[in-house]
Enzyme design. Structure first.
Site, PDB file in Angstrom:
ATOM      1  N   ASP A   1       0.865  -1.172   0.000  1.00 28.81           N
ATOM      2  CA  ASP A   1       0.000   0.000   0.000  1.00 28.81           C
ATOM      3  C   ASP A   1       0.911   1.234   0.000  1.00 28.81           C
ATOM      4  O   ASP A   1       2.081   1.140   0.383  1.00 28.81           O
ATOM      5  CB  ASP A   1      -0.884  -0.043   1.250  1.00 28.81           C
TER       6      ASP A   1
ATOM      7  N   ASP B   1      -0.094   5.127   0.764  1.00 27.60           N
ATOM      8  CA  ASP B   1      -0.299   6.158   1.777  1.00 27.60           C
ATOM      9  C   ASP B   1      -0.329   5.577   3.188  1.00 27.60           C
ATOM     10  O   ASP B   1      -1.101   4.671   3.478  1.00 27.60           O
ATOM     11  CB  ASP B   1      -1.628   6.879   1.522  1.00 27.60           C
TER      12      ASP B   1
ATOM     13  N   GLU C   1      11.731  11.875  24.160  1.00 26.76           N
ATOM     14  CA  GLU C   1      12.210  11.929  25.536  1.00 26.76           C
ATOM     15  C   GLU C   1      13.488  11.127  25.742  1.00 26.76           C
ATOM     16  O   GLU C   1      13.438   9.919  25.953  1.00 26.76           O
ATOM     17  CB  GLU C   1      11.153  11.340  26.496  1.00 26.76           C
TER      18      GLU C   1
HETATM   19 MG    MG Z   1      10.519  13.791  30.929  1.00 28.96          MG
END
Ligand code: MG
Ligand code: ADP
Length: 427
Positions: free
Chosen positions: A14, A16, A356
């Site tokens: 596929d 997209d 993070e």
């Molecule tokens: Mg943090």
């Protein structure tokens, strides 16, 4: 998972949301157009759009208009409005994480591939303008306008298999939408789901997916009898960070883990911002959050998951605005190993990722990074995001990820990454 897979010889892709990262752009543009047509809540519009994800543009527009009961404009007019806006922006679209690696790999090994896209041929050329010719390297292409019925009907995959000259049962389809998975299964092919709807994995199972993976990084071609990737690198761990015997916590005590080197490395950075106060610091695993909005493109180059690399943290030695008391030693620039998570933040209305990193060093009294510039050179992928039965299991896993990161960054091929000028604030 259905077995055996050994009879798979061909791959149908596929476009997209699977190979190129169009979903967020389309969501942004289409939802803005829809909101102009009525006083809908954001969640109602999003649900309507998720319902049609994978459909052909005309089919999807019609279905969304039905769902939202939009009657003051024709399907064609609304489609023309969104198409014009999208045509001006296709150039922003980059490849999905791992897509280039997959296409190169299949090409090198001579695996025959088909593109089976709901996009009509006329749109496809515009959409792919900024993608340097990899479509031409695929064996065959089947577009939405060539079939009677769009996904979830099987037509497009039947056409793709026919053009490949094989039985669909020898094909595996890679799909990011439940409708696409349904279509692949209806065609008799195997289907691997790589969800672009992150909060509803069950929809893919319901659609009949033979396997669901979090991103193309986790694709294991050997399960399907196809030539396996050979680019993962084994990292020998000095010792498991948990010394207790392996319990039933799902965390293995193997001394070797493999990581996937990223080529090229992904560089991203910005000022450290406050996170969600989830108390990571009190758990001993502080994560210095970056604001993703300004680094959307770079962070989108990475699938949700755990990564390792090097971090550069700007000091204040040259900072004229240093507000600390006299006599305190200036803080120097620092380069440290890091382990990092990238993931979807379910609190936001529009799915955005959080970035993070945990810098693997004890900063003691200099451990306040807020507002300081942090730069990351992300060198490799460790594993997908995962759910854990308990907080203890999660913390244990994060420590293990840190061990993997330290082990990898001690290896010659990753160690040199700390010399990256990007991390040194030479500018
Ligand atoms: Mg943090
Ligand atoms: P927040 O939710 O605001 O991100 P955390 O509990 O995750 O808070 O702690 C992260 C903060 O801790 C960082 O922004 C930084 O100021 C500080 N910190 C101290 N040592 C480290 C480290 N080794 N790695 C990352 N952040 C650290």
């Amino acid at each position: 998972m259905t077995t055996p897979f050994a009879k798979v010889t061909h791959v149908i892709l596929d476009l997209d949301g699977t190979l190129i990262n169009t979903e967020q752009l389309v969501d942004e543009v289409v939802s803005a157009v829809l909101h102009k047509r009525g006083d809908f809540t954001a969640s109602r519009v999003r649900k309507a759009m998720e319902h049609v994800r994978g459909m052909r543009p005309g089919d999807g527009t019609r279905a969304v208009m039905d769902l939202l009961e939009i009657t003051d404009v024709s399907v064609d007019a609304l489609l023309a409005e969104t198409s014009a806006l999208l045509d001006a922006r296709w150039g922003e679209v980059s490849m999905m994480p791992g897509a280039r690696r997959l296409l190169d790999h299949l090409h090198v090994h001579g695996v025959k591939t088909a593109l089976a896209t709901s996009t009509p041929a006329a749109f496809l050329a515009k959409k792919m303008l900024s993608h340097d010719g990899w479509v031409e390297r695929l064996s065959v292409v089947a577009t939405g306008d060539e079939v009677e019925n769009g996904k979830p009907k099987p037509d497009i995959f039947l056409l793709a298999a026919e053009r490949l000259g094989v039985d669909p049962r020898t094909c595996v389809v890679l799909e990011d939408t439940p409708l696409g998975v349904k279509a692949a299964k209806a065609a008799g092919a195997f289907a691997i789901a790589i969800p672009s709807i992150h909060d509803d994995f069950a929809a893919y199972e319901d659609a009949g997916a033979d396997q669901t993976i979090r991103s193309l990084y986790d694709l294991d071609l050997s399960l399907w009898g196809l030539p396996p990737f050979r680019d993962r690198v084994d990292v020998a761990l000095a010792a498991p960070s948990d010394t207790k015997a392996d319990g039933n916590d799902g965390v293995s005590d193997a001394f070797v883990e493999s990581v996937l080197p990223l080529r090229p490395a992904v560089r991203l950075g910005g000022p450290v911002v406050r996170g969600f106060g989830r108390g990571s610091k009190t758990l001993g695993i502080p994560t210095a959050n970056l604001d993703v909005a300004p680094i959307k493109k770079e962070s989108d180059a990475l699938a949700p998951g755990i990564y390792f690399g090097w971090a550069g943290l700007r000091g204040n030695a040259n900072d004229a605005n240093d507000s600390r008391g006299d006599g305190e030693a200036p803080i120097e620039n620092v380069i440290a190993p890091m382990v990092m998570s990238i993931g979807w933040n379910p609190f936001f209305d529009n799915a955005t990722k959080t970035v993070e990193p945990w810098l693997l060093r004890d900063f003691g009294k200099d451990g306040d990074f807020y507002g300081r510039e942090l730069r990351l050179a992300v060198l490799g992928y460790v594993r997908p995001e995962a759910d854990f039965a308990s907080l203890e299991a999660l913390v244990e896993r994060i420590h293990r990820d840190a061990d993997v990161a330290r082990g990898a960054l001690a290896m010659e091929r990753f160690e040199g990454g700390k010399e990256d000028p990007y991390l040194k604030f030479v500018d």
